[in-house]
Scaffold this motif. Structure first.
Motif, mmCIF file in Angstrom:
data_model
loop_
_atom_site.group_PDB
_atom_site.id
_atom_site.type_symbol
_atom_site.label_atom_id
_atom_site.label_comp_id
_atom_site.label_asym_id
_atom_site.label_seq_id
_atom_site.Cartn_x
_atom_site.Cartn_y
_atom_site.Cartn_z
ATOM 1 N N ILE A 1 -6.743 -3.207 9.672
ATOM 2 C CA ILE A 1 -5.606 -4.036 9.229
ATOM 3 C C ILE A 1 -5.961 -5.514 9.359
ATOM 4 O O ILE A 1 -5.722 -6.312 8.443
ATOM 5 C CB ILE A 1 -4.353 -3.698 10.063
ATOM 6 N N ARG A 2 -6.564 -5.899 10.477
ATOM 7 C CA ARG A 2 -6.941 -7.301 10.671
ATOM 8 C C ARG A 2 -7.974 -7.741 9.633
ATOM 9 O O ARG A 2 -7.897 -8.858 9.100
ATOM 10 C CB ARG A 2 -7.496 -7.502 12.079
ATOM 11 N N ALA A 3 -8.952 -6.877 9.362
ATOM 12 C CA ALA A 3 -9.994 -7.224 8.387
ATOM 13 C C ALA A 3 -9.396 -7.430 6.998
ATOM 14 O O ALA A 3 -9.747 -8.386 6.288
ATOM 15 C CB ALA A 3 -11.065 -6.129 8.352
ATOM 16 N N ALA B 1 6.950 8.094 4.717
ATOM 17 C CA ALA B 1 6.312 8.939 5.722
ATOM 18 C C ALA B 1 5.196 8.172 6.409
ATOM 19 O O ALA B 1 4.582 7.277 5.828
ATOM 20 C CB ALA B 1 5.768 10.206 5.066
ATOM 21 N N SER B 2 4.944 8.513 7.700
ATOM 22 C CA SER B 2 3.882 7.834 8.429
ATOM 23 C C SER B 2 2.532 8.152 7.791
ATOM 24 O O SER B 2 2.323 9.228 7.224
ATOM 25 C CB SER B 2 3.893 8.251 9.901
ATOM 26 N N GLN C 1 -6.156 7.642 5.771
ATOM 27 C CA GLN C 1 -5.638 7.136 4.494
ATOM 28 C C GLN C 1 -5.339 5.642 4.532
ATOM 29 O O GLN C 1 -4.918 5.063 3.531
ATOM 30 C CB GLN C 1 -4.373 7.911 4.105
ATOM 31 N N LEU C 2 -5.556 5.018 5.690
ATOM 32 C CA LEU C 2 -5.170 3.619 5.851
ATOM 33 C C LEU C 2 -5.983 2.678 4.957
ATOM 34 O O LEU C 2 -5.417 1.802 4.300
ATOM 35 C CB LEU C 2 -5.312 3.211 7.322
ATOM 36 N N GLN D 1 0.446 6.688 12.197
ATOM 37 C CA GLN D 1 0.585 7.595 13.342
ATOM 38 C C GLN D 1 -0.770 8.228 13.645
ATOM 39 O O GLN D 1 -1.330 8.954 12.818
ATOM 40 C CB GLN D 1 1.617 8.686 13.046
ATOM 41 N N VAL D 2 -1.304 7.940 14.817
ATOM 42 C CA VAL D 2 -2.611 8.461 15.234
ATOM 43 C C VAL D 2 -2.404 9.695 16.091
ATOM 44 O O VAL D 2 -1.761 9.631 17.149
ATOM 45 C CB VAL D 2 -3.405 7.394 16.016
#
Length: 350
Positions: free
Chosen positions: A38-40, A2-3, A8-9, A138-139
């Motif tokens: 994500i980049r960090a 699920a997305s 929660q990322l 999903q934003v």
């Protein structure tokens, strides 16, 4: 799988990176913050390089695949970031992404950023391939009902505090623009004392040089001085004050008066109701006079009118918000007997 919602990322990133990430949505601030996270996390895991591609109709997907599969004597772990503004992936892209996800290179991380995806796109083979080997974020937009809670959380993250009225005012000013809301919080951080954001500070930050202010408007209306209240309203409009700020101040006072009127009708003392309603001691005489002048049914009518003004400001109904605010100010001042156009004419002619 699920997305994953943006909130929660970070927890998911703490458990380890996946081979690919797809961030989709139409809320620029939340999309950007998800990509930053994500980049960090990737940098902390040794991904020291980043290769950015803006994907359009003429994009050559073979260039991406060649770069991904090429080896170097000094190979570094690399993030391949694809920004797809139109959200469309052609057949070549469909095949390239499936190929990548079949055996994703260990030293590469794929980050795809797109607008909100259609149901059809979510059924595509490339989407299913990303979903199988990676993480889909999903934003969703923040609704008006969710915005006060979101602002409260951001204020606390900034090390600040604010009461519900202040948060409501900030929400009214920034609704639909989360980036503006974050910028406002940063600005307010420099203005507040003891890490507490008051409604006065928020209202003052709207226009520091304004000769008229919303609190003066409310006080004049409560005093029953319709002419002075109308003059102040004209001043606020002329100074470029946001109509939502004016409505917020009027509606807050009307709700307070309605609570007091209801309490008085049920035999409670004014001091007790005023205290529970958050009325400051120095304003009690003014509020008391207004409560004696305005009946409960009149205040309920004003609350309905305030709701109508809110819909006009948001474009949900036709009308002129400032004309409707004029009517609301006149009514709060005690002028109910004449129609709104006649009221305005009688007050503007001296």
């Amino acid at each position: 799988m699920a997305s994953l919602p943006p909130e929660q990322l970070n927890r998911a990133l703490g458990r380890g990176l996946t081979a690919a990430y797809l961030v989709s949505g139409d809320e620029p601030l939340l999309v950007q913050e998800a990509c930053d996270s994500i980049r960090a996390a990737a940098r902390q895991d040794g991904f020291s390089e980043r290769e950015l591609h803006h994907v359009g109709p003429d994009f050559d997907w073979n260039v991406l695949l060649t770069s991904v599969n090429s080896l170097s004597l000094f190979a570094e772990r690399k993030i391949y970031e694809l920004r797809i503004a139109n959200g469309k992936i052609d057949e070549a892209g469909n095949k390239a992404l499936q190929h990548y996800c079949e055996r994703p290179p260990e030293d590469n991380l794929l980050l795809i950023v797109l607008p909100k995806l259609s149901k059809g796109a979510q059924r595509s083979k490339w989407y299913q391939a990303i979903d199988a080997c990676g993480t889909v974020v999903q934003v969703w937009p923040i609704s008006p009902q969710q915005l006060p809670g979101w602002l409260d959380k951001r204020i606390k993250q900034a090390g600040l505090r604010a009461d519900p009225d202040t948060i409501d005012l900030l929400a009214a000013r920034t609704e639909g623009n989360l980036l503006a809301a974050v910028q406002e919080i940063e600005k307010l951080k420099l203005l507040c004392e003891d890490d507490f954001i008051s409604a006065d500070i928020v209202a003052g930050a709207v226009a520091d040089s304004a000769r008229y202010d919303v609190f003066s408007l409310v006080d004049k209306a409560l005093h029953g001085d319709a002419r002075a209240a109308v003059k102040t309203l004209h001043g606020l409009k002329g100074e470029g004050t946001d109509a939502t700020v004016v409505l917020w101040a009027l509606a807050r006072e009307i709700r307070t008066l309605s609570q007091i009127a209801h309490g008085l009708e049920n035999g409670q003392s004014f001091d007790r109701i005023a205290r529970s309603s958050g009325v400051w001691d120095k304003r009690k005489p003014l509020v008391s006079r207004a409560a004696k002048r305005l009946r409960s049914n009149q205040l309920q009518l004003l609350l309905r009118k305030a709701n109508s003004v809110d819909k006009t400001i948001k474009g949900l109904r036709s009308g002129d918000a400032w004309d409707e605010l004029m009517d609301l100010v006149l009514n709060l001042s005690g002028t109910f007997s004449l129609s709104a156009p006649v009221q305005k004419l009688s007050l503007t002619l001296d």
